[in-house]
Design a protein around this motif. Structure first.
Motif, mmCIF file in Angstrom:
data_model
loop_
_atom_site.group_PDB
_atom_site.id
_atom_site.type_symbol
_atom_site.label_atom_id
_atom_site.label_comp_id
_atom_site.label_asym_id
_atom_site.label_seq_id
_atom_site.Cartn_x
_atom_site.Cartn_y
_atom_site.Cartn_z
ATOM 1 N N ALA A 88 -26.964 23.241 -63.322
ATOM 2 C CA ALA A 88 -27.897 24.369 -63.235
ATOM 3 C C ALA A 88 -28.953 24.315 -64.322
ATOM 4 C CB ALA A 88 -27.135 25.688 -63.320
ATOM 5 N N ASP A 89 -28.554 23.886 -65.521
ATOM 6 C CA ASP A 89 -29.460 23.876 -66.665
ATOM 7 C C ASP A 89 -28.975 22.805 -67.637
ATOM 8 O OD1 ASP A 89 -30.811 24.407 -69.119
ATOM 9 O OD2 ASP A 89 -31.151 26.476 -68.508
ATOM 10 N N GLY A 90 -29.642 21.657 -67.631
ATOM 11 C CA GLY A 90 -29.209 20.534 -68.452
ATOM 12 C C GLY A 90 -29.217 20.833 -69.938
ATOM 13 N N ALA A 91 -30.183 21.593 -70.413
ATOM 14 C CA ALA A 91 -30.271 21.893 -71.837
ATOM 15 C C ALA A 91 -29.102 22.770 -72.294
ATOM 16 C CB ALA A 91 -31.600 22.573 -72.154
ATOM 17 N N ILE A 92 -28.764 23.770 -71.483
ATOM 18 C CA ILE A 92 -27.631 24.627 -71.850
ATOM 19 C C ILE A 92 -26.323 23.846 -71.713
ATOM 20 C CG2 ILE A 92 -26.454 26.803 -71.375
ATOM 21 C CD1 ILE A 92 -29.300 26.996 -72.571
ATOM 22 N N GLY A 93 -26.272 22.914 -70.763
ATOM 23 C CA GLY A 93 -25.114 22.035 -70.680
ATOM 24 C C GLY A 93 -24.955 21.217 -71.950
ATOM 25 N N GLN A 94 -26.064 20.716 -72.501
ATOM 26 C CA GLN A 94 -25.996 19.963 -73.754
ATOM 27 C C GLN A 94 -25.559 20.853 -74.901
ATOM 28 O OE1 GLN A 94 -29.404 17.504 -74.802
ATOM 29 N NE2 GLN A 94 -29.089 17.919 -76.974
ATOM 30 N N VAL A 257 -21.561 11.849 -70.611
ATOM 31 C CA VAL A 257 -21.424 11.421 -69.217
ATOM 32 C C VAL A 257 -21.473 12.622 -68.280
ATOM 33 C CG1 VAL A 257 -19.789 10.476 -67.543
ATOM 34 C CG2 VAL A 257 -20.189 9.283 -69.708
ATOM 35 N N GLN A 258 -20.695 13.657 -68.584
ATOM 36 C CA GLN A 258 -20.652 14.835 -67.717
ATOM 37 C C GLN A 258 -22.003 15.538 -67.681
ATOM 38 O OE1 GLN A 258 -18.158 15.132 -65.870
ATOM 39 N NE2 GLN A 258 -16.676 13.837 -66.934
ATOM 40 N N LEU A 259 -22.696 15.541 -68.799
ATOM 41 C CA LEU A 259 -24.022 16.135 -68.844
ATOM 42 C C LEU A 259 -24.970 15.402 -67.899
ATOM 43 C CD1 LEU A 259 -26.071 18.059 -70.178
ATOM 44 C CD2 LEU A 259 -26.303 16.392 -72.023
ATOM 45 N N LEU A 260 -24.956 14.079 -67.939
ATOM 46 C CA LEU A 260 -25.823 13.284 -67.076
ATOM 47 C C LEU A 260 -25.454 13.444 -65.602
ATOM 48 C CD1 LEU A 260 -26.015 10.065 -69.266
ATOM 49 C CD2 LEU A 260 -27.923 11.591 -68.736
ATOM 50 N N LEU A 261 -24.152 13.423 -65.319
ATOM 51 C CA LEU A 261 -23.724 13.583 -63.928
ATOM 52 C C LEU A 261 -24.079 14.970 -63.398
ATOM 53 C CD1 LEU A 261 -20.241 11.813 -63.887
ATOM 54 C CD2 LEU A 261 -22.393 10.992 -62.910
ATOM 55 N N GLY A 262 -23.957 15.979 -64.254
ATOM 56 C CA GLY A 262 -24.338 17.322 -63.834
ATOM 57 C C GLY A 262 -25.803 17.400 -63.463
ATOM 58 N N MET A 263 -26.660 16.787 -64.270
ATOM 59 C CA MET A 263 -28.090 16.805 -63.962
ATOM 60 C C MET A 263 -28.391 16.032 -62.684
ATOM 61 S SD MET A 263 -30.056 16.722 -67.655
ATOM 62 C CE MET A 263 -29.072 15.511 -68.530
ATOM 63 N N ALA A 264 -27.704 14.908 -62.477
ATOM 64 C CA ALA A 264 -27.906 14.135 -61.248
ATOM 65 C C ALA A 264 -27.475 14.934 -60.027
ATOM 66 C CB ALA A 264 -27.126 12.822 -61.325
ATOM 67 N N ARG A 381 -37.209 15.240 -66.843
ATOM 68 C CA ARG A 381 -37.518 15.364 -68.269
ATOM 69 C C ARG A 381 -36.254 15.560 -69.095
ATOM 70 N NH1 ARG A 381 -39.620 19.623 -69.302
ATOM 71 N NH2 ARG A 381 -40.032 20.668 -67.305
ATOM 72 N N ASN A 382 -35.321 16.367 -68.588
ATOM 73 C CA ASN A 382 -34.086 16.607 -69.327
ATOM 74 C C ASN A 382 -33.225 15.345 -69.404
ATOM 75 O OD1 ASN A 382 -34.716 19.276 -69.800
ATOM 76 N ND2 ASN A 382 -33.494 20.082 -68.130
ATOM 77 N N ALA A 383 -33.067 14.664 -68.270
ATOM 78 C CA ALA A 383 -32.244 13.453 -68.258
ATOM 79 C C ALA A 383 -32.861 12.370 -69.131
ATOM 80 C CB ALA A 383 -32.067 12.950 -66.826
ATOM 81 N N ARG A 384 -34.189 12.211 -69.033
ATOM 82 C CA ARG A 384 -34.827 11.142 -69.810
ATOM 83 C C ARG A 384 -34.774 11.438 -71.294
ATOM 84 N NH1 ARG A 384 -34.842 7.082 -71.209
ATOM 85 N NH2 ARG A 384 -36.381 5.421 -71.168
ATOM 86 N N THR A 385 -34.923 12.688 -71.678
ATOM 87 C CA THR A 385 -34.827 13.047 -73.093
ATOM 88 C C THR A 385 -33.430 12.740 -73.625
ATOM 89 O OG1 THR A 385 -36.507 14.774 -72.898
ATOM 90 C CG2 THR A 385 -34.988 14.943 -74.755
ATOM 91 N N HIS A 386 -32.419 13.110 -72.847
ATOM 92 C CA HIS A 386 -31.062 12.861 -73.311
ATOM 93 C C HIS A 386 -30.782 11.366 -73.442
ATOM 94 C CE1 HIS A 386 -26.855 13.614 -74.079
ATOM 95 N NE2 HIS A 386 -26.546 12.710 -73.164
#
Length: 415
Positions: A88-94, A257-264, A381-386
């Motif tokens: 739902a929100d990659g930044a808050i996931g991070q 890993v989970q952060l990236l998979l969540g964004m995907a 943008r979120n995935a590439r930044t991470h």
């Protein structure tokens, strides 16, 4: 059926406080975050409100032992929760993943043999404070150059220096940072109160993605650190580093890993809903009705294979982490190395899945994906930044070195 499934073992029968309960809470929180994700991301405000949502849901104390007043959850559950939030929100996931890693590390490192003093069974004072107020941890334990330094003065230490980038520091109730002893050069994990007058936090990250991860730099100007807040050694020397302490690296990296998979999964889910709703652009080279367009079907198929493959590796790695933690002090260096390599393989697969999914999903949508109103660009943008902050090229190299030469991966912490 979605593009991928939650990590293995994440959904046993619910008893009101077990994994199924927490996953349901995570889904409800993710749904809440998703309703205004685009507007919040574009506004780029410090995520005090988002942290309040996590606090009210109880997710911040998920990994705190039940006997200390926390949720009593395990890492398999925490991984599933981070993945749901990140979709739902990659930044808050991070932000949440970093909080989990740092708050858990405060207990994990303080219980290691290298810690400077014994710890009480019910946790450190900072942990008890965190539990009582649903506190949020920020900071980072990854190697930085030059690192902040610790100087012993009488019965305590003094911390000075700068941490150039750290997640969650703009909203943190407690900081965990990496610092080196000035006299020995040995690195330690250190807990710091961000409210101390010698701590200065700057919102200078200015990244094009992960804008709501509350990242910034931290200056420490002669900040006193009690001995009890020097949590434990981060030395990679095997004379100091036990296999159980070394396990913290793959434990934390699996959060990435989970952060990236969540964004995907998040971008594919949104692209699918957009396609099904019939909003995709007509194109001269495509038949009318994008959900039947062979190109669209092929891209969805290829990306689903990528994400599902990475998800399967993540499930294996999550199970391996559970077994490794259960071994405790009986864990061997060889077992830790094998687990670390499995997580490194998973990082490589997840990074590719996230980068390809977040980029190629824009092709599925077509020119409308350029609309800032729709916000599809935030996933890329979120995935590439991470992936810029957590590159995987050297991790894949470690896999090759282990496969070819049997070399153990180095002890490198995320975040």
């Amino acid at each position: 059926m979605g593009p991928a499934t939650a990590p293995s073992g994440a959904e046993p029968e619910s008893d009101g406080s077990g994994p199924a309960h927490w996953l349901q809470v995570a889904r409800e929180t993710a749904d809440d975050l998703a309703t205004d994700a685009v507007a919040r991301e574009q506004a780029g405000k410090i995520p005090f409100d988002e942290v309040s949502r996590l606090r009210e849901s109880g997710l911040l104390s998920l990994l705190v032992p039940a006997e200390s007043g926390g949720g009593g959850g395990d890492w398999s559950t925490a991984y599933a929760v981070v993945r749901e939030i990140a979709a739902a929100d990659g930044a808050i996931g991070q932000l949440l993943g970093c909080h989990y890693f740092l708050s858990w590390s405060a207990r994990h490192f303080s219980q290691s043999a290298a810690a400077p003093r014994p710890q009480p069974h019910r946790g450190t004072p900072s942990q008890r404070k965190s539990t009582e107020v649903q506190g949020c941890w920020g900071g980072g334990l990854a190697r930085q150059d030059p690192p902040p330094t610790l100087v012993r003065k009488g019965g305590h230490f003094v911390l000075s220096g700068r941490q150039t980038y750290a997640t969650g520091v703009l909203v943190a109730d407690r900081l965990a940072v990496r610092a080196e002893r000035a006299d020995t050069g040995e690195p330690f994990a250190v807990a710091v109160d961000p409210a101390h007058h010698g701590v200065r936090i700057d919102a200078d990250a200015d990244t094009f993605g992960q804008r709501l991860a509350a990242g910034g730099s931290v200056e420490f100007d002669g900040v006193p650190v009690a001995t009890r807040d020097v949590l434990g050694s981060l030395s990679a020397d095997e004379d100091v580093l036990s296999p159980l302490t070394a396990l913290s690296a793959p434990v934390g990296r699996l959060l990435s890993v989970q952060l990236l998979l969540g964004m995907a999964e998040g971008v594919l889910a949104e692209a699918r809903e957009y396609s099904r709703a019939g909003y995709c652009d007509r194109h001269p080279g495509r038949p009318a009705g994008s959900p039947q367009d062979p190109h669209v079907l092929a891209v969805f198929g290829e990306l689903t294979v990528l994400v599902r493959s990475a998800s399967a590796l993540a499930a294996q790695a999550s199970d391996a982490v559970r077994v490794g933690l259960a071994h405790g002090e009986n864990l061997t260096y060889d077992e830790c190395a094998e687990l670390s390599v499995l997580v490194a393989m998973t990082e490589g697969a997840a990074s590719r899945a996230a980068q390809e999914s977040t980029a190629r999903a824009l092709d599925i949508i077509g020119p409308r994906a350029a609309s800032s109103r729709l916000g599809f660009d935030r996933f890329w943008r979120n995935a590439r930044t991470h992936t810029l902050y957590e590159p995987v090229a050297h991790r894949v190299r470690d896999v090759g070195d282990y496969f070819l030469n049997g070399a153990h991966p180095p002890f490198t912490l995320p975040f």
